[in-house]
Design an enzyme around this catalytic site. Structure first.
Site, PDB file in Angstrom:
ATOM      1  N   GLU A   1     -13.588 -10.653  -8.914  1.00 40.49           N
ATOM      2  CA  GLU A   1     -12.407 -10.601  -8.053  1.00 40.49           C
ATOM      3  C   GLU A   1     -12.284 -11.857  -7.192  1.00 40.49           C
ATOM      4  O   GLU A   1     -11.282 -12.053  -6.512  1.00 40.49           O
ATOM      5  CB  GLU A   1     -12.451  -9.356  -7.161  1.00 40.49           C
ATOM      6  CG  GLU A   1     -13.761  -9.161  -6.432  1.00 40.49           C
ATOM      7  CD  GLU A   1     -13.911  -7.771  -5.837  1.00 40.49           C
ATOM      8  OE1 GLU A   1     -12.897  -7.092  -5.624  1.00 40.49           O
ATOM      9  OE2 GLU A   1     -15.063  -7.358  -5.577  1.00 40.49           O
TER      10      GLU A   1
ATOM     11  N   HIS B   1       0.835  -1.203   0.000  1.00 38.51           N
ATOM     12  CA  HIS B   1       0.000   0.000   0.000  1.00 38.51           C
ATOM     13  C   HIS B   1       0.868   1.250   0.000  1.00 38.51           C
ATOM     14  O   HIS B   1       0.560   2.242  -0.670  1.00 38.51           O
ATOM     15  CB  HIS B   1      -0.904   0.013   1.238  1.00 38.51           C
ATOM     16  CG  HIS B   1      -2.087  -0.906   1.127  1.00 38.51           C
ATOM     17  ND1 HIS B   1      -3.095  -0.723   0.224  1.00 38.51           N
ATOM     18  CD2 HIS B   1      -2.408  -2.030   1.816  1.00 38.51           C
ATOM     19  CE1 HIS B   1      -3.996  -1.672   0.362  1.00 38.51           C
ATOM     20  NE2 HIS B   1      -3.602  -2.483   1.322  1.00 38.51           N
TER      21      HIS B   1
ATOM     22  N   CYS C   1     -10.003  -2.739 -13.235  1.00 40.24           N
ATOM     23  CA  CYS C   1      -9.948  -1.565 -12.354  1.00 40.24           C
ATOM     24  C   CYS C   1      -8.944  -1.721 -11.220  1.00 40.24           C
ATOM     25  O   CYS C   1      -8.940  -0.926 -10.281  1.00 40.24           O
ATOM     26  CB  CYS C   1     -11.328  -1.258 -11.776  1.00 40.24           C
ATOM     27  SG  CYS C   1     -11.984  -2.541 -10.698  1.00 40.24           S
TER      28      CYS C   1
ATOM     29  N   ASP D   1      -7.739  -7.922  -5.557  1.00 38.19           N
ATOM     30  CA  ASP D   1      -8.251  -9.059  -4.791  1.00 38.19           C
ATOM     31  C   ASP D   1      -8.161 -10.356  -5.586  1.00 38.19           C
ATOM     32  O   ASP D   1      -7.869 -11.416  -5.023  1.00 38.19           O
ATOM     33  CB  ASP D   1      -9.701  -8.815  -4.365  1.00 38.19           C
ATOM     34  CG  ASP D   1      -9.792  -7.986  -3.091  1.00 38.19           C
ATOM     35  OD1 ASP D   1      -8.807  -7.984  -2.322  1.00 38.19           O
ATOM     36  OD2 ASP D   1     -10.830  -7.352  -2.858  1.00 38.19           O
TER      37      ASP D   1
END
Length: 575
Positions: free
Chosen positions: A433, A190, A504, A457
Site C-alpha cells: 500500500e 467514507h 483488499c 492507501d
C-alpha cells in the site's frame, strides 16, 4: 412543479419519500449573559448535556456490529475523544463561570476559537477535522435544548443536506430515512462507502438541492444515475416502482448464488475472500461461501478502550474467528493503528503533524516490540485451531518483513517450548500500500509467502491525494493510469515468484471493477461480505480469456476517460 436535479451516483437504489431538509450547520446564536447567581445552574445544564451526548454516542456504538462497527465506530470514537478534550470542556466552563455567558453562547465562542486554530494549520488532513468538531458541537447544542441531534419522526423521508457524516448513516437508516441527497460530497468518501454497505440510496454533489427543495416536497432519487426528481409525475412513479421491483428481483437472484462457485464463463475459479473484524462478519462470510477471511482487522480490540488488550483477550478473539471459518484460512492483519485513529490507549502519537505518513502499521509494531510480541503470540496460539496467515500493514522495505519474520520465529519457539499447540509454520504476507514497497518488491518478495494490495492507501499515496478531501475528487481515482500500471507490476512479480496476490481495497468490493482486476491478472479478491454476492455475480458473467486479451488496450490508455470507456464496454451483467 416537477423538476429534475442532477447529482453524482454514490450508492445504488431508488427511494421515494418526503424531503427532510437540513440546512448547513451554523451556531448562529446571539450573545446572551447570565447573572453570577445563575452560574452553577448553567454549569449543571452544560454538564448534563455532555453526559447526554456521551450516552447517545455510547448507545449508537453498542448498536453497531460487524464492519460498520469498525468504519463508523472510528468516527464515534474520535467524537468521544473530542468530547473528553479538556480544552473544549474547560474552555466552556471558564466562559460560563468568568465570562457569565449562557452555555449556548459559550459553546459558539469555544467552537470558533478551536476552528480558528484548526483552520490555521498547514496540514490539510488536520484542517478537515473541523467537521468532527462541528459534529460534536451540534450534538451538544441539541442536548442543551433536550432534543437529540438526530432526526426524529423521519420514517419514509429523504434527508436533503449539505453533507452527511459516516457516524450518522446507520442512525439515519434506523430512524426510517430511506435515502440521502447531499449538495456536496464524493462517491469515494467514507460516507458513500458506508451507504453502499447499508444499501441506502445516496446522491451526492446535487449542488442545487438546498435551493430548490423544501421540507415536505415529494422526491424520487435514483442512486444509480444520480438523478433527483422533485414532485414526480406518474411516469416517474412508475419508473421508481420498476426499479424497486428490479432491485428485489436482483436480491433474490443473488441469494441463489450463495452456494454457487465463483467461476468465470470460461471455467476459471476466482477466490473471493472476506474482510472481517467480528464473529458476525466471519459467520456471514462463511454462510456466503467465502474462500476464507482475507483481512481480519485487529484494531477494534484497541479502539474505544483506555488499556491495551492482553494476550488472552486477543487470543480469544482470533481463536473464535478461526473456529467460525471451520477450516477455511483466516488472514489476521497485525495492528494498523496510527495517530489518525481514535486511540485512547496512548499507543499512537497524538501530536504527529501528518498521521497518514507517521508512526502507524508495522512502524508502530516494530517501535513497540512488546506490542508486536503479544499480538504474534495470540495469533500463533489461534493457529492451533485452524489455518491462519499473518498479514503485515504499511510495509515499505524488506527489513520490516525480515524483522517481523524473526519476531514470529521467536514466538513460535516460545509457544512450542511451553507445550502450546500452533501451526507448524505460519504464512507471512505483506500489504502493498506504500508505493516504495511496490517499486522495491523484487528485492524482498522472497521473504513473503503472499501479498495483499491495499488499494485505498496505495491510490492516495501514489497520487498524493487524500480520498476524504472533496476538493480532490477529480484526482483521487483508482482509474488513474499510474495505479493500473502499479497493480499490473505487483501482480506480475507475484506470479513470477509463485506468490498469491490479493486485492483488499474498496475496488475489490465494486462489481464494476471486476473486469479490470481480472484483466490485470488478479484471481483473488478480498471484500466486505455485504458485497460478496454482487462481486460473485459479476465474475460469473466475465470471460477471463477475453479480458486478458484486452488488457494491453487497457494499459495503453493515457487518461482516466479511456480506462472508464474500456470498463463501460465490458460492464458485468446484473442478471
Amino acid at each position: 412543479m416537477r423538476q429534475v436535479l442532477s447529482g453524482t451516483a454514490a450508492a445504488r437504489g431508488s427511494a421515494l419519500g418526503r424531503a427532510r431538509v437540513r440546512l448547513p450547520h451554523a451556531l448562529d446564536i446571539e450573545e446572551a449573559r447570565i447573572t453570577p447567581a445563575e452560574v452553577d445552574a448553567e454549569l449543571t445544564r452544560f454538564h448534563d448535556a455532555v453526559a447526554a451526548v456521551r450516552a447517545e454516542m455510547r448507545d449508537l456504538r453498542e448498536r453497531l456490529h460487524g464492519a460498520l462497527a469498525h468504519e463508523i465506530g472510528e468516527f464515534l470514537d474520535l467524537h468521544a475523544l473530542l468530547l473528553d478534550d479538556p480544552e473544549l470542556l474547560s474552555g466552556i466552563d471558564a466562559l460560563i463561570r468568568t465570562g457569565l455567558y449562557t452555555a449556548d453562547y459559550a459553546l459558539r465562542l469555544q467552537r470558533n476559537r478551536i476552528a480558528a486554530v484548526f483552520e490555521g494549520m498547514d496540514d490539510a488532513y488536520l484542517r478537515s477535522r473541523i467537521d468532527d468538531i462541528d459534529q460534536v458541537i451540534g450534538r451538544l447544542h441539541a442536548a442543551l435544548h433536550r432534543r437529540r441531534a438526530d432526526l426524529q419522526g423521519a420514517s419514509g423521508e429523504i434527508l436533503v443536506t449539505d453533507s452527511v457524516a459516516p457516524a450518522e448513516l446507520a442512525q439515519l437508516q434506523a430512524q426510517g430515512v430511506v435515502g440521502v441527497v447531499t449538495a456536496g460530497g464524493s462517491p469515494l468518501s467514507h460516507s458513500a462507502i458506508l451507504a453502499r454497505s447499508l444499501h441506502l440510496p445516496l446522491v451526492v454533489g446535487a449542488a442545487q438541492a438546498l435551493q430548490k427543495i423544501n421540507d415536505g416536497d415529494v422526491l424520487v432519487i435514483d442512486g444509480a444515475s444520480g438523478l433527483v426528481v422533485l414532485e414526480p409525475n406518474a411516469a416517474d412513479l412508475r419508473e421508481h416502482h420498476r426499479r424497486v421491483a428490479e432491485t428485489k428481483r436482483e436480491r433474490r437472484q443473488l441469494n441463489r448464488l450463495r452456494r454457487e462457485p465463483t467461476r468465470t464463463l470460461d471455467g476459471v475459479d476466482i477466490k473471493l475472500w472476506a474482510n472481517a473484524e467480528s464473529r458476525g462478519d466471519v459467520t456471514e462470510a462463511h454462510a456466503l461461501g467465502a474462500a476464507g477471511v482475507g483481512l481480519y482487522r485487529t484494531e477494534f480490540l484497541f479502539l474505544g478502550t483506555s488499556t491495551l488488550p492482553d494476550e488472552e483477550a486477543q487470543f480469544r478473539a482470533y481463536r473464535d474467528a478461526v473456529l467460525a471459518m471451520t477450516g477455511r484460512t483466516v488472514t489476521i492483519r497485525t495492528l494498523d493503528l496510527g495517530a489518525d485513529k481514535a486511540d485512547k490507549t496512548g499507543l499512537a502519537l497524538r501530536d504527529e503533524p501528518n498521521p497518514a505518513l507517521g508512526l502507524r502499521g508495522v512502524r508502530l509494531s516494530l517501535a513497540r516490540h512488546d506490542l508486536l510480541h503479544t499480538q504474534l503470540r495470540a495469533i500463533a496460539r489461534a493457529s492451533g485451531y485452524g489455518p491462519v496467515r499473518v498479514l503485515v500493514p504499511m510495509i515499505t522495505c524488506g527489513e520490516e518483513v525480515r524483522a517481523v519474520r524473526q519476531a514470529l520465529d521467536v514466538v513460535l519457539r516460545e509457544l512450542r517450548a511451553e507445550g502450546k499447540e500452533t501451526s507448524p509454520q505460519l504464512a507471512l504476507g505483506a500489504m502493498i500500500e506504500v508505493p516504495a514497497a511496490a517499486l522495491a518488491l523484487p528485492s524482498f518478495i522472497d521473504q513473503c509467502d503472499f501479498l495483499s494490495i491495499g488499494t485505498n492507501d496505495l491510490v492516495q499515496y501514489l497520487l498524493a491525494a487524500d480520498r476524504t478531501n472533496e476538493a480532490l475528487d477529480g484526482l483521487y481515482s483508482p482509474l488513474h493510469p499510474a495505479v493500473l500500471r502499479v497493480l499490473r507490476d505487483v501482480v506480475r512479480i507475484g506470479q513470477r515468484r509463485g506468490k498469491p496476490v490479493t486485492v483488499c481495497g474498496e475496488i475489490a468490493a465494486d462489481p464494476a471493477f471486476v473486469p479490470l482486476l481480472l484483466a490485470l491478472g488478479l484471481t483473488e479478491l478480498s471484500l466486505h461480505p455485504a458485497t460478496l454476492l454482487d462481486v460473485r455475480r459479476a465474475i460469473r458473467s466475465c470471460d477471463l480469456g477475453q479480458l486478458r486479451a484486452a488488457a494491453p488496450a487497457l494499459l495503453r490508455a493515457r487518461h482516466q476517460d479511456g480506462i472508464a470507456r474500456w470498463l463501460a464496454d465490458r460492464a458485468p451483467s446484473t442478471v
